[in-house]
Design a protein around this motif. Structure first.
Motif, short mmCIF file in Angstrom:
data_model
loop_
_atom_site.label_atom_id
_atom_site.label_comp_id
_atom_site.label_asym_id
_atom_site.label_seq_id
_atom_site.Cartn_x
_atom_site.Cartn_y
_atom_site.Cartn_z
N ARG A 1 0.83 -1.20 0.00
CA ARG A 1 0.00 0.00 0.00
C ARG A 1 0.87 1.25 0.00
NH1 ARG A 1 -2.37 -3.20 3.90
NH2 ARG A 1 -1.52 -2.05 5.65
N ALA A 2 0.26 2.35 -0.41
CA ALA A 2 0.92 3.65 -0.36
C ALA A 2 -0.13 4.70 -0.01
CB ALA A 2 1.56 3.99 -1.70
N SER A 3 0.31 5.74 0.71
CA SER A 3 -0.56 6.86 1.03
C SER A 3 0.30 8.09 1.26
CB SER A 3 -1.42 6.57 2.27
OG SER A 3 -0.58 6.40 3.40
N VAL A 4 -0.30 9.25 1.07
CA VAL A 4 0.39 10.52 1.29
C VAL A 4 -0.18 11.17 2.53
CG1 VAL A 4 0.89 12.79 0.33
CG2 VAL A 4 0.85 10.81 -1.16
N ALA A 5 0.71 11.53 3.47
CA ALA A 5 0.30 12.23 4.68
C ALA A 5 1.17 13.48 4.80
CB ALA A 5 0.47 11.34 5.91
N GLY A 6 0.61 14.63 4.43
CA GLY A 6 1.38 15.87 4.49
C GLY A 6 2.47 15.87 3.42
N LYS A 7 3.72 16.02 3.84
CA LYS A 7 4.86 16.03 2.92
C LYS A 7 5.63 14.72 2.97
CE LYS A 7 6.25 19.17 0.86
NZ LYS A 7 6.09 19.34 -0.59
N VAL A 8 4.92 13.60 3.31
CA VAL A 8 5.57 12.30 3.43
C VAL A 8 4.74 11.27 2.67
CG1 VAL A 8 6.29 10.50 5.04
CG2 VAL A 8 6.58 12.88 5.67
N LEU A 9 5.44 10.43 1.89
CA LEU A 9 4.81 9.30 1.22
C LEU A 9 5.04 8.07 2.08
CD1 LEU A 9 3.49 8.00 -1.34
CD2 LEU A 9 5.80 7.69 -2.20
N ASN A 10 3.95 7.46 2.57
CA ASN A 10 4.03 6.27 3.41
C ASN A 10 3.87 5.04 2.53
OD1 ASN A 10 4.14 7.84 5.79
ND2 ASN A 10 1.93 8.09 5.70
N LEU A 11 4.85 4.15 2.60
CA LEU A 11 4.83 2.93 1.79
C LEU A 11 4.86 1.71 2.68
CD1 LEU A 11 7.55 4.05 -0.75
CD2 LEU A 11 5.14 3.83 -1.26
N GLN A 12 4.02 0.73 2.39
CA GLN A 12 4.07 -0.57 3.05
C GLN A 12 4.29 -1.59 1.95
OE1 GLN A 12 0.51 -0.90 5.34
NE2 GLN A 12 1.17 0.64 6.81
N LEU A 13 5.53 -2.09 1.88
CA LEU A 13 5.93 -2.92 0.75
C LEU A 13 6.42 -4.30 1.17
CD1 LEU A 13 7.83 -0.17 -1.26
CD2 LEU A 13 5.52 -1.01 -1.64
N GLY A 14 5.85 -4.84 2.24
CA GLY A 14 6.21 -6.19 2.65
C GLY A 14 7.41 -6.27 3.56
N HIS A 15 8.01 -5.15 3.91
CA HIS A 15 9.11 -5.14 4.88
C HIS A 15 8.50 -5.21 6.28
CE1 HIS A 15 12.12 -4.22 1.85
NE2 HIS A 15 11.41 -3.19 1.43
#
Length: 178
Positions: free
Chosen positions: A95-109
């Motif tokens: 998954r990916a989402s944008v929160a403010g000036k940060v891109l949050n990524l959940q890539l199986g790590h």
């Protein structure tokens, strides 16, 4: 002789171009981009065209001639239309989402990845597509490459982050043997 350097750069209306010493300045509204030529090429502004010429007859001058013409053309296109790169996320739970000036990524790590959005770029997420937009071609490409590098696509299942126009060559898995 540079075939790229010979072509003039046509500046669209709405973009103001000026020469400040050895620095070529392109402005659109309050956005300004500068290209420092360091005196390596001669620049002439002829109406709506910007013409580049070699400052000498050596091989290095020819290389700079085409390079600076391409760099300035990229600046003009960036100010006029902008640049866009799209990345696609494939994988269960990715998954990916944008929160403010940060891109949050959940890539199986085992941990989420927080990618700070560089200044001058705009990143949006829609379902599994990440779009990187900006006026600087190099910055857009670099940010997209860094996002892709967190989880490059693997050839067996195709999981990972890839460009939308990228084709992943798939490999066959293990074959059942006797």
């Amino acid at each position: 002789m540079s075939r790229v350097g010979k072509k003039p750069v046509t500046v669209p209306s709405g973009i103001d171009v000026s020469l400040d010493g050895t620095c070529l300045v392109a402005k659109k509204g309050n956005l300004e981009k500068r290209l420092e030529t360091y005196g390596r090429v001669n620049v002439n502004i002829e109406g709506a065209d910007v013409v580049f010429d070699r400052s000498g007859e050596d091989k290095q001058s020819s290389a700079y001639w085409g390079t600076y013409r391409s760099l300035f053309n990229n600046i003009v296109i960036g100010l006029d239309q902008g640049y866009t790169k799209q990345l696609e996320i494939n994988g269960v739970g990715y998954r990916a989402s944008v929160a403010g000036k940060v891109l949050n990524l959940q890539l199986g790590h085992s941990h989420p990845i927080d990618f700070p959005i560089p200044e001058g770029l705009e990143i949006t997420v829609e379902k599994n597509i990440i779009t990187v937009k900006g006026t600087d071609k190099q910055a857009v490409g670099q940010a997209a490459a860094e996002i892709r590098e967190f989880r490059p696509p693997e050839p067996y299942k195709g999981k990972g982050v890839k460009y939308t126009d990228e084709h992943i060559i798939r490999k066959a898995g293990k074959a059942a043997g006797k």
